[in-house]
Design an enzyme around this catalytic site. Structure first.
Site, PDB file in Angstrom:
ATOM      1  N   HIS A  35      -0.237   1.142 -13.110  1.00  0.00           N
ATOM      2  CA  HIS A  35       0.461  -0.053 -13.589  1.00  0.00           C
ATOM      3  C   HIS A  35       1.938   0.289 -13.775  1.00  0.00           C
ATOM      4  O   HIS A  35       2.259   1.330 -14.366  1.00  0.00           O
ATOM      5  CB  HIS A  35      -0.152  -0.522 -14.921  1.00  0.00           C
ATOM      6  CG  HIS A  35       0.528  -1.733 -15.463  1.00  0.00           C
ATOM      7  ND1 HIS A  35       0.284  -3.000 -14.975  1.00  0.00           N
ATOM      8  CD2 HIS A  35       1.467  -1.884 -16.434  1.00  0.00           C
ATOM      9  CE1 HIS A  35       1.041  -3.869 -15.624  1.00  0.00           C
ATOM     10  NE2 HIS A  35       1.765  -3.223 -16.518  1.00  0.00           N
ATOM     11  N   ASN A  70      -6.456   2.761 -12.179  1.00  0.00           N
ATOM     12  CA  ASN A  70      -5.404   1.838 -11.762  1.00  0.00           C
ATOM     13  C   ASN A  70      -4.053   2.456 -12.071  1.00  0.00           C
ATOM     14  O   ASN A  70      -3.934   3.303 -12.962  1.00  0.00           O
ATOM     15  CB  ASN A  70      -5.535   0.517 -12.517  1.00  0.00           C
ATOM     16  CG  ASN A  70      -4.523  -0.523 -12.069  1.00  0.00           C
ATOM     17  OD1 ASN A  70      -4.267  -0.673 -10.861  1.00  0.00           O
ATOM     18  ND2 ASN A  70      -3.922  -1.239 -13.012  1.00  0.00           N
ATOM     19  N   MET A 125      -4.531  -7.002  -6.459  1.00  0.00           N
ATOM     20  CA  MET A 125      -3.983  -8.064  -7.305  1.00  0.00           C
ATOM     21  C   MET A 125      -5.006  -9.147  -7.644  1.00  0.00           C
ATOM     22  O   MET A 125      -4.708 -10.329  -7.615  1.00  0.00           O
ATOM     23  CB  MET A 125      -2.767  -8.701  -6.593  1.00  0.00           C
ATOM     24  CG  MET A 125      -1.662  -7.705  -6.298  1.00  0.00           C
ATOM     25  SD  MET A 125      -1.008  -6.905  -7.787  1.00  0.00           S
ATOM     26  CE  MET A 125      -0.102  -8.279  -8.499  1.00  0.00           C
ATOM     27  N   ASP A 166      -5.124  -4.231 -18.090  1.00  0.00           N
ATOM     28  CA  ASP A 166      -4.102  -3.186 -18.285  1.00  0.00           C
ATOM     29  C   ASP A 166      -4.248  -2.500 -19.649  1.00  0.00           C
ATOM     30  O   ASP A 166      -3.284  -1.935 -20.174  1.00  0.00           O
ATOM     31  CB  ASP A 166      -2.675  -3.752 -18.137  1.00  0.00           C
ATOM     32  CG  ASP A 166      -2.430  -4.333 -16.756  1.00  0.00           C
ATOM     33  OD1 ASP A 166      -3.005  -3.803 -15.782  1.00  0.00           O
ATOM     34  OD2 ASP A 166      -1.684  -5.315 -16.650  1.00  0.00           O
ATOM     35  N   GLY A 195       0.776  -1.243   0.000  1.00  0.00           N
ATOM     36  CA  GLY A 195       0.000   0.000   0.000  1.00  0.00           C
ATOM     37  C   GLY A 195       0.804   1.288   0.000  1.00  0.00           C
ATOM     38  O   GLY A 195       0.342   2.305   0.543  1.00  0.00           O
ATOM     39  N   GLU A 245     -10.419  -4.970 -20.671  1.00  0.00           N
ATOM     40  CA  GLU A 245      -9.152  -5.469 -21.196  1.00  0.00           C
ATOM     41  C   GLU A 245      -8.046  -5.245 -20.154  1.00  0.00           C
ATOM     42  O   GLU A 245      -7.773  -4.094 -19.773  1.00  0.00           O
ATOM     43  CB  GLU A 245      -8.808  -4.710 -22.492  1.00  0.00           C
ATOM     44  CG  GLU A 245      -7.672  -5.326 -23.256  1.00  0.00           C
ATOM     45  CD  GLU A 245      -7.317  -4.495 -24.490  1.00  0.00           C
ATOM     46  OE1 GLU A 245      -6.309  -4.813 -25.115  1.00  0.00           O
ATOM     47  OE2 GLU A 245      -8.043  -3.527 -24.795  1.00  0.00           O
ATOM     48  N   GLU A 278       5.825   6.710  -9.105  1.00  0.00           N
ATOM     49  CA  GLU A 278       4.403   6.362  -8.994  1.00  0.00           C
ATOM     50  C   GLU A 278       3.747   7.193  -7.900  1.00  0.00           C
ATOM     51  O   GLU A 278       2.598   7.635  -8.038  1.00  0.00           O
ATOM     52  CB  GLU A 278       4.225   4.873  -8.658  1.00  0.00           C
ATOM     53  CG  GLU A 278       4.583   3.912  -9.766  1.00  0.00           C
ATOM     54  CD  GLU A 278       4.294   2.471  -9.378  1.00  0.00           C
ATOM     55  OE1 GLU A 278       3.269   2.219  -8.707  1.00  0.00           O
ATOM     56  OE2 GLU A 278       5.081   1.589  -9.750  1.00  0.00           O
ATOM     57  N   ASN A 288       1.398   3.185  -2.616  1.00  0.00           N
ATOM     58  CA  ASN A 288       0.656   4.162  -3.433  1.00  0.00           C
ATOM     59  C   ASN A 288      -0.527   4.711  -2.644  1.00  0.00           C
ATOM     60  O   ASN A 288      -0.839   5.906  -2.725  1.00  0.00           O
ATOM     61  CB  ASN A 288       0.189   3.533  -4.747  1.00  0.00           C
ATOM     62  CG  ASN A 288       1.267   3.579  -5.809  1.00  0.00           C
ATOM     63  OD1 ASN A 288       1.572   4.645  -6.341  1.00  0.00           O
ATOM     64  ND2 ASN A 288       1.866   2.431  -6.099  1.00  0.00           N
TER      65      ASN A 288
HETATM   66  C1  GRF Z   1       2.765  -0.824  -7.766  1.00  0.00           C
HETATM   67  O1  GRF Z   1       3.953  -1.108  -8.452  1.00  0.00           O
HETATM   68  C2  GRF Z   1       1.655  -0.523  -8.720  1.00  0.00           C
HETATM   69  O2  GRF Z   1       2.088   0.081  -9.902  1.00  0.00           O
HETATM   70  C3  GRF Z   1       1.101  -1.899  -9.033  1.00  0.00           C
HETATM   71  O3  GRF Z   1       1.217  -2.611  -7.836  1.00  0.00           O
HETATM   72  C4  GRF Z   1       2.235  -2.048  -7.038  1.00  0.00           C
HETATM   73  C5  GRF Z   1       1.577  -1.688  -5.747  1.00  0.00           C
HETATM   74  O4  GRF Z   1       2.518  -1.245  -4.793  1.00  0.00           O
HETATM   75  N1  GRF Z   1      -0.251  -1.826  -9.514  1.00  0.00           N
HETATM   76  P1  GRF Z   1       1.992  -0.620  -3.449  1.00  0.00           P
HETATM   77  O5  GRF Z   1       1.102  -1.651  -2.788  1.00  0.00           O
HETATM   78  O6  GRF Z   1       1.247   0.624  -3.778  1.00  0.00           O
HETATM   79  O7  GRF Z   1       3.219  -0.353  -2.635  1.00  0.00           O
END
Ligand code: GRF
Length: 222
Positions: free
Chosen positions: A112, A110, A93, A148, A15, A146, A177, A17
């Site tokens: 990616h 999302n 995931m 990603d 987590g 689709e 990110e 992000n």
């Molecule tokens: C990140 O690399 C994001 O791009 C992908 O999953 C990862 C999540 O990392 N979708 P976090 O849980 O936010 O640390």
């Protein structure tokens, strides 16, 4: 000033992000109201981050369901109870059924870890190294059925160094990110970014391709 955008975030893991989004919101730089953080894994670190930020958490454990559609239905019920205007996938995931995605088609984002359309799916950093690309990065996109493949909004790029391995490259991308995702969510929350289910619009202009390294990125705190 308009009301903050009601958001539900979905996480499966650490987590970071989510943390970047919580930090921006907490600092008053992101006009969103996190109504809940929901995980399919009870041990997701992202849940602890949410709790620490005073956000309600819920678990919809995918292992309790044999059918993907039943898991998605339970997840949708959990989400809908919070009436979010935006669903933020932050390292969630699980692959959704088409019906789930259609339900939230114009209001699910999302992030990616690749410069889409390159390297959809998993192991993006190792695959970027194996392909010998000079630059790698991350993409924020709206979610469509689709995998990603939904319309990208913005991307951040980083150089690939000769001595990189997947971990060093992943860390360089992840740091970026954490700037990119809050920026795109802010655009949405401020009404600058719109999505009609097919094409994203920023400040009224159709994004026929993603914005690469938008200048505003430097304005967003890490
Ligand atoms: C990140 O690399 C994001 O791009 C992908 O999953 C990862 C999540 O990392 N979708 P976090 O849980 O936010 O640390």
């Amino acid at each position: 000033m308009s009301a903050p955008l009601p958001v539900v975030a979905l996480v499966s893991g650490r987590g970071t992000n989510l943390q970047a989004l919580l930090d921006e919101a907490g600092a008053g730089r992101l006009p969103v109201e996190f109504r809940a953080v929901i995980s399919n894994r009870p041990d997701a670190l992202g849940l602890e981050r949410a709790t620490a930020a005073g956000i309600q958490t819920e678990v919809v454990d995918h292992r309790a369901f044999t059918e993907r559609a039943d898991f998605d239905a339970a997840l949708a019920a959990s989400i809908d109870a919070h009436t979010p205007a935006l669903i933020v996938l932050a390292g969630f995931m699980r692959i959704f059924t088409d019906a789930f995605v259609e339900r939230y088609r114009a209001r699910m984002l999302n992030i990616h870890p690749s410069l889409l359309p390159d390297f959809r799916g998993l192991d993006t950093h190792q695959r970027a190294l194996d392909a010998g690309v000079a630059r790698h990065g991350a993409t924020v996109h709206f979610v469509t059925p689709e995998l990603d493949g939904g319309p990208p909004v913005a991307q951040v790029s980083v150089p690939v160094h000769a001595d990189d391995d997947a971990d060093t490259l992943a860390a360089r991308v992840l740091d970026r990110e954490h700037r990119l995702y809050p920026l795109v969510v802010r655009w949405l929350a401020e009404g600058r970014l719109r999505f009609d289910g097919h094409t994203p619009y920023l400040d009224g202009r159709a994004l026929t391709q993603p914005l690469l390294d938008p200048p505003e990125l430097t304005d967003v705190a890490a």
